[in-house]
Design an enzyme around this catalytic site. Structure first.
Site, PDB file in Angstrom:
ATOM      1  N   SER A  86     106.332  90.923   6.084  1.00 39.71           N
ATOM      2  CA  SER A  86     107.662  90.772   6.386  1.00 39.71           C
ATOM      3  C   SER A  86     108.363  89.520   5.789  1.00 39.71           C
ATOM      4  O   SER A  86     107.833  88.563   5.479  1.00 39.71           O
ATOM      5  CB  SER A  86     107.532  90.447   7.935  1.00 39.71           C
ATOM      6  N   TYR A 110     103.324  86.033  15.540  1.00 37.16           N
ATOM      7  CA  TYR A 110     103.724  87.668  14.764  1.00 37.16           C
ATOM      8  C   TYR A 110     103.721  87.145  13.311  1.00 37.16           C
ATOM      9  O   TYR A 110     102.745  87.607  12.630  1.00 37.16           O
ATOM     10  CB  TYR A 110     104.612  88.275  15.281  1.00 37.16           C
ATOM     11  N   LYS A 113     101.151  87.729   9.745  1.00 40.46           N
ATOM     12  CA  LYS A 113     101.647  88.109   8.640  1.00 40.46           C
ATOM     13  C   LYS A 113     101.305  87.432   7.439  1.00 40.46           C
ATOM     14  O   LYS A 113     100.880  87.570   6.315  1.00 40.46           O
ATOM     15  CB  LYS A 113     103.093  88.712   8.679  1.00 40.46           C
TER      16      LYS A 113
HETATM   17  P1  NAD Z   1     104.974 100.481  15.178  1.00 38.99           P
HETATM   18  O1  NAD Z   1     104.383  99.747  16.675  1.00 38.99           O
HETATM   19  O2  NAD Z   1     105.849 101.667  15.704  1.00 38.99           O
HETATM   20  O3  NAD Z   1     103.709 100.907  14.430  1.00 38.99           O
HETATM   21  C1  NAD Z   1     102.435 100.227  14.425  1.00 38.99           C
HETATM   22  C2  NAD Z   1     101.178 101.440  14.852  1.00 38.99           C
HETATM   23  O4  NAD Z   1     100.106 100.727  14.923  1.00 38.99           O
HETATM   24  C3  NAD Z   1     101.470 102.089  16.105  1.00 38.99           C
HETATM   25  O5  NAD Z   1     101.491 103.265  15.900  1.00 38.99           O
HETATM   26  C4  NAD Z   1     100.298 101.593  17.083  1.00 38.99           C
HETATM   27  O6  NAD Z   1      99.715 102.430  18.014  1.00 38.99           O
HETATM   28  C5  NAD Z   1      99.016 101.156  15.667  1.00 38.99           C
HETATM   29  N1  NAD Z   1      98.318 100.102  16.087  1.00 38.99           N
HETATM   30  C6  NAD Z   1      98.512  99.054  16.886  1.00 38.99           C
HETATM   31  N2  NAD Z   1      97.216  98.109  16.814  1.00 38.99           N
HETATM   32  C7  NAD Z   1      96.539  98.950  16.356  1.00 38.99           C
HETATM   33  C8  NAD Z   1      95.029  98.908  16.041  1.00 38.99           C
HETATM   34  N3  NAD Z   1      94.354  97.764  16.469  1.00 38.99           N
HETATM   35  N4  NAD Z   1      94.168  99.997  15.428  1.00 38.99           N
HETATM   36  C9  NAD Z   1      95.000 101.209  15.186  1.00 38.99           C
HETATM   37  N5  NAD Z   1      96.225 101.339  15.363  1.00 38.99           N
HETATM   38  C10 NAD Z   1      96.968 100.109  15.812  1.00 38.99           C
HETATM   39  O7  NAD Z   1     105.705  99.384  14.434  1.00 38.99           O
HETATM   40  P2  NAD Z   1     106.358  99.770  12.868  1.00 38.99           P
HETATM   41  O8  NAD Z   1     107.709  99.197  13.151  1.00 38.99           O
HETATM   42  O9  NAD Z   1     106.045 101.024  12.579  1.00 38.99           O
HETATM   43  O10 NAD Z   1     105.752  98.510  12.033  1.00 38.99           O
HETATM   44  C11 NAD Z   1     104.609  98.928  11.239  1.00 38.99           C
HETATM   45  C12 NAD Z   1     103.954  97.810  10.256  1.00 38.99           C
HETATM   46  O11 NAD Z   1     105.215  97.142   9.903  1.00 38.99           O
HETATM   47  C13 NAD Z   1     103.607  96.653  11.402  1.00 38.99           C
HETATM   48  O12 NAD Z   1     102.515  95.986  10.677  1.00 38.99           O
HETATM   49  C14 NAD Z   1     104.914  95.548  11.478  1.00 38.99           C
HETATM   50  O13 NAD Z   1     104.396  94.241  11.774  1.00 38.99           O
HETATM   51  C15 NAD Z   1     105.388  95.654  10.246  1.00 38.99           C
HETATM   52  N6  NAD Z   1     106.766  95.443   9.990  1.00 38.99           N
HETATM   53  C16 NAD Z   1     107.719  96.002  10.849  1.00 38.99           C
HETATM   54  C17 NAD Z   1     108.830  95.569  10.985  1.00 38.99           C
HETATM   55  C18 NAD Z   1     110.059  96.078  11.783  1.00 38.99           C
HETATM   56  O14 NAD Z   1     111.161  95.694  12.223  1.00 38.99           O
HETATM   57  N7  NAD Z   1     109.671  97.482  12.317  1.00 38.99           N
HETATM   58  C19 NAD Z   1     109.295  94.640  10.300  1.00 38.99           C
HETATM   59  C20 NAD Z   1     108.471  93.843   9.264  1.00 38.99           C
HETATM   60  C21 NAD Z   1     106.979  94.340   9.276  1.00 38.99           C
END
Ligand code: NAD
Ligand code: UDP
Length: 338
Positions: free
Chosen positions: A125, A150, A154
Site C-alpha cells: 500500500s 494496518y 504492510k
Molecule cells: P478484501 O477484504 O475484500 O479481501 C481480502 C480477502 O482476504 C477477503 O476475501 C478475506 O476473506 C480474506 N482473508 C482475510 N484474512 C484471511 C486469512 N487469515 N486467511 C485467508 N483469507 C483471509 O480486501 P481487498 O480490498 O480486496 O484487499 C486485498 C489486499 O489488498 C489486502 O491485503 C489489502 O490490505 C490490500 N490493499 C487494499 C487496499 C484497498 O483500498 N482496498 C489498498 C491497499 C492495499
C-alpha cells in the site's frame, strides 16, 4: 499458462484479479477463509470467465491447510491478498492484525519455501511511504512508520520479503503499492462489498447515492489542496488487477524483490470525486463537512513511471469510468452479494 495460488481471492481486488487471470488463460486456485467475502463472488467470476477455478476454504495462519494446497496443486506462483484492512479496527485490535497480516504472511512464505515455489506478488500500500514525502510519490522515496497498525503490518511484510530475497536468490517478489482502488468490473457482477459502515470514500458515496446512508461526511475542508479537501490517486480495480498479471510476468523471469506503485498518477479531491460522481451518474450525493480524520494526509498520488516502464502496464480507465462502474455495481447489487 501458469498455475496461480491467490490468497484472499474471494475479496474485492482478489476477485477482479482472478477474473483477469482466467481471461489470460491461467489456472487459478483461491485460498480464502471468507472472513470478509463470500463464495458468491467466485461463482460470478467463473460465470463471467466461462471457466472454472478451484476454491479452497482456509486460513493462511493454518500451516497444514496451506501445505496441503501446495501438495494438491502444482503451483507456479502466488498472489497474496489475504489479510485484514480496516484502519480503525487495527488500532483497537493490533494483535489480530499482526496475526493475520504478519504471522499469516510468514506461514505463507514457509509453505512456499517447503513446496519450492518462490514467485510472489504481494498487496502492499502507498501507506508505507513516509508522510514527509511530497507527491508524486516514487518508489525510491523513503518509507516511514505508518500512522496506524494496518499500515505497519504492510511495512513489516515488505521488509521481511526484501530480507528474504536478499538472503535467498531463489525468491522473486513484487511489492505492489496500491493507491486508492475503486470501481468494479463492467458487468456490475462483482465489486466492493464492505461489511457494516464503509471506512473508505467510494463505497460510502455509492451507499449514500443508493439510499442506504443519509449523507457523506467529508473529512476536512481546510487542507492545502485545490478545494480544501483531501487529494488521492484513485485507480480502477480492473487496472489494478491487470497490474498483478504484468507483475507476475515480470517476476516469472526475474530474481530479487522490487516495489512498484500502482496508481494513475492523477490526484482527485474528495469534492471532485463527489461532484464527478453526481455528473456522470445523474444522482445526488448529500454531504456535510466534518473535521479532519486522524492520520489522514492532505495529498497522496503516485509517480507510476516505473510500473509503466518496467511492467509494460498502463492504466486504461478514467475517474469517470471508475465512478460509473462503482455505481453500476451498487445499483445492480444494492445490498452487495447478499
Ligand atoms: P478484501 O477484504 O475484500 O479481501 C481480502 C480477502 O482476504 C477477503 O476475501 C478475506 O476473506 C480474506 N482473508 C482475510 N484474512 C484471511 C486469512 N487469515 N486467511 C485467508 N483469507 C483471509 O480486501 P481487498 O480490498 O480486496 O484487499 C486485498 C489486499 O489488498 C489486502 O491485503 C489489502 O490490505 C490490500 N490493499 C487494499 C487496499 C484497498 O483500498 N482496498 C489498498 C491497499 C492495499
Ligand atoms: N473520506 C471522506 N469521507 C469518508 C471517507 C473518506 O471525506 O467517509 C476522505 C478521506 O479523508 C481521504 C479520501 O476520502 O481524503 C480517501 O479516503 P479513503 O479512506 O477512501 O482512503 P485512504 O486514502 O484514507 O486510504
Amino acid at each position: 499458462m501458469a498455475r496461480i495460488l491467490v490468497t484472499g481471492g474471494a475479496g474485492y481486488i482478489g476477485s477482479h484479479t482472478c477474473l483477469e487471470l482466467l481471461h489470460a488463460g491461467h489456472e487459478v486456485i483461491v485460498f480464502d477463509n471468507l472472513s470478509n467475502s463470500c463464495e458468491e463472488s467466485l461463482i460470478r467470476v467463473q460465470k463471467l470467465a466461462n471457466k472454472a477455478l478451484v476454491f479452497v476454504k482456509g486460513d493462511i495462519r493454518d500451516q497444514k491447510g496451506l501445505d496441503q494446497v501446495f501438495q494438491d496443486h502444482s503451483i507456479d506462483a502466488v498472489i497474496h491478498f489475504a489479510g485484514l484492512k480496516a484502519v480503525g479496527e487495527s488500532q483497537q485490535i493490533p494483535l489480530t492484525y499482526f496475526d493475520h497480516n504478519i504471522a499469516g504472511s510468514v506461514q505463507l512464505m514457509q509453505s512456499m519455501e517447503k513446496a519450492g515455489v518462490f514467485t510472489l506478488v504481494f498487496s502492499s500500500s502507498a501507506t508505507v511511504y513516509d508522510e514527509a514525502n511530497i507527491s508524486p510519490l516514487n518508489e525510491d522515496m523513503p518509507t516511514g512508520m505508518p500512522s496506524n497498525n494496518y499500515g505497519y503490518t504492510k511495512l513489516i511484510v515488505e521488509q521481511m520479503l526484501q530480507k528474504l530475497a536478499q538472503a535467498d536468490a531463489r525468491w522473486s517478489i513484487a511489492l505492489l503499492r496500491y493507491f486508492n482502488p475503486v470501481g468494479a468490473h463492467k458487468s456490475g457482477q462483482i465489486g466492493e462489498d464492505p461489511q457494516g459502515i464503509p471506512n473508505n470514500l467510494m463505497p460510502y458515496v455509492t451507499q449514500v447515492a443508493v439510499g442506504r446512508r443519509e449523507k457523506l461526511s467529508i473529512y476536512g475542508n481546510d487542507y492545502d489542496t485545490v478545494d480544501g479537501t483531501g487529494v488521492r490517486d484513485y485507480i480502477h480495480v480492473v487496472d489494478l488487477a491487470n497490474a498483478h498479471l504484468c507483475a507476475l510476468n515480470n517476476r516469472l523471469s526475474a530474481q530479487g524483490c522490487r516495489a512498484w506503485n500502482v496508481g494513475t498518477g492523477n490526484g482527485s479531491s474528495v469534492l471532485q470525486v463527489k461532484n464527478t460522481f453526481e455528473q456522470v451518474n445523474g444522482v445526488p450525493v448529500a454531504f456535510e463537512f466534518a473535521s479532519r480524520r486522524e492520520g489522514d494526509v492532505a495529498t497522496s498520488f503516485a509517480d507510476n513511471a516505473r510500473a509503466i516502464a518496467e511492467l509494460g502496464w498502463q492504466p486504461q480507465f478514467t475517474l469517470e469510468d471508475m465512478l460509473a462502474d462503482s455505481w453500476n455495481w451498487q445499483k445492480q447489487n444494492p445490498n452487495g452479494f447478499n
